[in-house]
Design a protein around this motif. Structure first.
Motif, PDB file in Angstrom:
ATOM      1  N   GLU A 153      38.518  55.701  66.882  1.00  0.00           N
ATOM      2  CA  GLU A 153      37.285  55.021  67.265  1.00  0.00           C
ATOM      3  C   GLU A 153      36.178  56.037  67.541  1.00  0.00           C
ATOM      4  OE1 GLU A 153      35.567  51.777  70.526  1.00  0.00           O
ATOM      5  OE2 GLU A 153      37.601  52.573  70.766  1.00  0.00           O
ATOM      6  N   ASP A 154      36.502  57.088  68.262  1.00  0.00           N
ATOM      7  CA  ASP A 154      35.531  58.129  68.578  1.00  0.00           C
ATOM      8  C   ASP A 154      34.985  58.767  67.299  1.00  0.00           C
ATOM      9  OD1 ASP A 154      34.044  59.780  70.343  1.00  0.00           O
ATOM     10  OD2 ASP A 154      35.587  61.346  70.229  1.00  0.00           O
ATOM     11  N   ALA A 155      35.859  59.049  66.340  1.00  0.00           N
ATOM     12  CA  ALA A 155      35.443  59.665  65.079  1.00  0.00           C
ATOM     13  C   ALA A 155      34.539  58.722  64.280  1.00  0.00           C
ATOM     14  CB  ALA A 155      36.666  60.053  64.254  1.00  0.00           C
ATOM     15  N   MET A 156      34.865  57.433  64.271  1.00  0.00           N
ATOM     16  CA  MET A 156      34.045  56.467  63.534  1.00  0.00           C
ATOM     17  C   MET A 156      32.670  56.332  64.163  1.00  0.00           C
ATOM     18  SD  MET A 156      34.114  54.463  60.863  1.00  0.00           S
ATOM     19  CE  MET A 156      32.460  55.011  60.548  1.00  0.00           C
ATOM     20  N   LEU A 157      32.613  56.258  65.478  1.00  0.00           N
ATOM     21  CA  LEU A 157      31.317  56.154  66.148  1.00  0.00           C
ATOM     22  C   LEU A 157      30.480  57.419  65.973  1.00  0.00           C
ATOM     23  CD1 LEU A 157      32.320  54.226  69.373  1.00  0.00           C
ATOM     24  CD2 LEU A 157      30.825  53.407  67.530  1.00  0.00           C
ATOM     25  N   ALA A 158      31.125  58.567  65.817  1.00  0.00           N
ATOM     26  CA  ALA A 158      30.393  59.823  65.588  1.00  0.00           C
ATOM     27  C   ALA A 158      29.653  59.794  64.259  1.00  0.00           C
ATOM     28  CB  ALA A 158      31.350  61.009  65.642  1.00  0.00           C
ATOM     29  N   THR A 217      36.333  47.820  83.310  1.00  0.00           N
ATOM     30  CA  THR A 217      37.059  48.994  82.840  1.00  0.00           C
ATOM     31  C   THR A 217      37.721  48.647  81.515  1.00  0.00           C
ATOM     32  OG1 THR A 217      37.457  49.726  85.098  1.00  0.00           O
ATOM     33  CG2 THR A 217      38.870  50.660  83.381  1.00  0.00           C
ATOM     34  N   LEU A 218      37.378  49.396  80.488  1.00  0.00           N
ATOM     35  CA  LEU A 218      37.931  49.166  79.161  1.00  0.00           C
ATOM     36  C   LEU A 218      39.000  50.204  78.855  1.00  0.00           C
ATOM     37  CD1 LEU A 218      34.626  48.518  77.197  1.00  0.00           C
ATOM     38  CD2 LEU A 218      36.211  46.831  78.124  1.00  0.00           C
ATOM     39  N   PRO A 219      39.869  49.896  77.897  1.00  0.00           N
ATOM     40  CA  PRO A 219      40.842  50.908  77.476  1.00  0.00           C
ATOM     41  C   PRO A 219      40.124  52.153  76.969  1.00  0.00           C
ATOM     42  CG  PRO A 219      41.298  48.782  76.460  1.00  0.00           C
ATOM     43  CD  PRO A 219      39.989  48.657  77.157  1.00  0.00           C
ATOM     44  N   GLU A 220      40.754  53.281  77.135  1.00  0.00           N
ATOM     45  CA  GLU A 220      40.177  54.533  76.669  1.00  0.00           C
ATOM     46  C   GLU A 220      39.970  54.498  75.161  1.00  0.00           C
ATOM     47  OE1 GLU A 220      41.483  59.200  76.689  1.00  0.00           O
ATOM     48  OE2 GLU A 220      41.979  57.974  78.438  1.00  0.00           O
ATOM     49  N   MET A 221      38.903  55.117  74.707  1.00  0.00           N
ATOM     50  CA  MET A 221      38.593  55.163  73.288  1.00  0.00           C
ATOM     51  C   MET A 221      39.615  56.030  72.557  1.00  0.00           C
ATOM     52  SD  MET A 221      34.978  56.285  71.500  1.00  0.00           S
ATOM     53  CE  MET A 221      34.044  55.400  72.722  1.00  0.00           C
ATOM     54  N   LEU A 264      33.675  50.002  69.413  1.00  0.00           N
ATOM     55  CA  LEU A 264      34.003  49.147  68.280  1.00  0.00           C
ATOM     56  C   LEU A 264      34.716  47.915  68.813  1.00  0.00           C
ATOM     57  CD1 LEU A 264      35.320  51.727  65.649  1.00  0.00           C
ATOM     58  CD2 LEU A 264      33.002  50.807  65.902  1.00  0.00           C
ATOM     59  N   GLY A 265      34.186  46.744  68.484  1.00  0.00           N
ATOM     60  CA  GLY A 265      34.777  45.502  68.966  1.00  0.00           C
ATOM     61  C   GLY A 265      36.214  45.311  68.521  1.00  0.00           C
ATOM     62  N   CYS A 266      36.571  45.866  67.369  1.00  0.00           N
ATOM     63  CA  CYS A 266      37.936  45.719  66.859  1.00  0.00           C
ATOM     64  C   CYS A 266      38.951  46.503  67.681  1.00  0.00           C
ATOM     65  CB  CYS A 266      38.020  46.128  65.394  1.00  0.00           C
ATOM     66  SG  CYS A 266      37.754  47.894  65.075  1.00  0.00           S
ATOM     67  N   GLN A 267      38.490  47.385  68.530  1.00  0.00           N
ATOM     68  CA  GLN A 267      39.391  48.223  69.318  1.00  0.00           C
ATOM     69  C   GLN A 267      39.501  47.771  70.772  1.00  0.00           C
ATOM     70  OE1 GLN A 267      41.208  50.835  67.672  1.00  0.00           O
ATOM     71  NE2 GLN A 267      40.395  49.489  66.092  1.00  0.00           N
ATOM     72  N   MET A 284      37.383  51.700  60.762  1.00  0.00           N
ATOM     73  CA  MET A 284      36.986  52.511  59.619  1.00  0.00           C
ATOM     74  C   MET A 284      35.590  52.196  59.079  1.00  0.00           C
ATOM     75  SD  MET A 284      40.625  52.535  57.609  1.00  0.00           S
ATOM     76  CE  MET A 284      40.003  53.499  56.238  1.00  0.00           C
ATOM     77  N   CYS A 285      34.831  51.277  59.765  1.00  0.00           N
ATOM     78  CA  CYS A 285      33.537  50.934  59.178  1.00  0.00           C
ATOM     79  C   CYS A 285      32.400  50.815  60.202  1.00  0.00           C
ATOM     80  CB  CYS A 285      33.633  49.642  58.377  1.00  0.00           C
ATOM     81  SG  CYS A 285      33.800  48.134  59.355  1.00  0.00           S
ATOM     82  N   ALA A 286      32.693  50.600  61.445  1.00  0.00           N
ATOM     83  CA  ALA A 286      31.697  50.448  62.519  1.00  0.00           C
ATOM     84  C   ALA A 286      30.816  49.212  62.377  1.00  0.00           C
ATOM     85  CB  ALA A 286      30.842  51.705  62.669  1.00  0.00           C
ATOM     86  N   SER A 287      31.192  48.267  61.513  1.00  0.00           N
ATOM     87  CA  SER A 287      30.384  47.043  61.385  1.00  0.00           C
ATOM     88  C   SER A 287      30.490  46.161  62.621  1.00  0.00           C
ATOM     89  CB  SER A 287      30.790  46.253  60.133  1.00  0.00           C
ATOM     90  OG  SER A 287      32.115  45.784  60.242  1.00  0.00           O
TER      91      SER A 287
END
Length: 109
Positions: free
Chosen positions: A72-77, A64-68, A88-91, A51-54
């Motif tokens: 996460e996609d909305a926050m990065l947008a 290979t990382l888990p799918e976003m 996001l590292g938290c994801q 919720m913050c992208a910090s």
């Protein structure tokens, strides 16, 4: 228990090779906080809720990382300083599959 190595470049440009456990359900943001690779209060402000992208970071290697997720996609947008390789590292949770992952912390907003 299996430990993995992560290569993390902090916001000052210093690379840290850190050992991280895969048996504690930790994510990259928590590893960064536990190794104090970012000043207190500048990473993981929302507590890992996407919720913050910090904790935004740039993925610099080919694991290979888990799918976003949609969250996460909305926050990065809405985040600043994003790139095509932003996550996001938290994801991103610690698993054997991300051993050797190389990331760079995004600048503070």
């Amino acid at each position: 228990m299996i430990d993995i190595i992560l290569h993390i470049t902090d916001r000052e440009g210093t690379q840290h090779d850190v050992v991280a456990p895969t048996d504690m359900n930790m994510n990259i943001m928590e590893v960064i906080r536990s190794y104090e690779l970012a000043p207190e209060g500048t990473i993981g402000i929302c507590g890992g809720m996407a919720m913050c992208a910090s904790c935004q970071c740039y993925i610099e290697s080919e694991q290979t990382l888990p799918e976003m997720s949609d969250d996460e996609d909305a926050m990065l947008a809405e985040a600043f300083n994003t790139k095509d390789n932003s996550r996001l590292g938290c994801q991103i949770y610690l698993t054997e599959e991300i051993h050797g992952l190389t990331i760079t912390l995004a600048p503070e907003e």
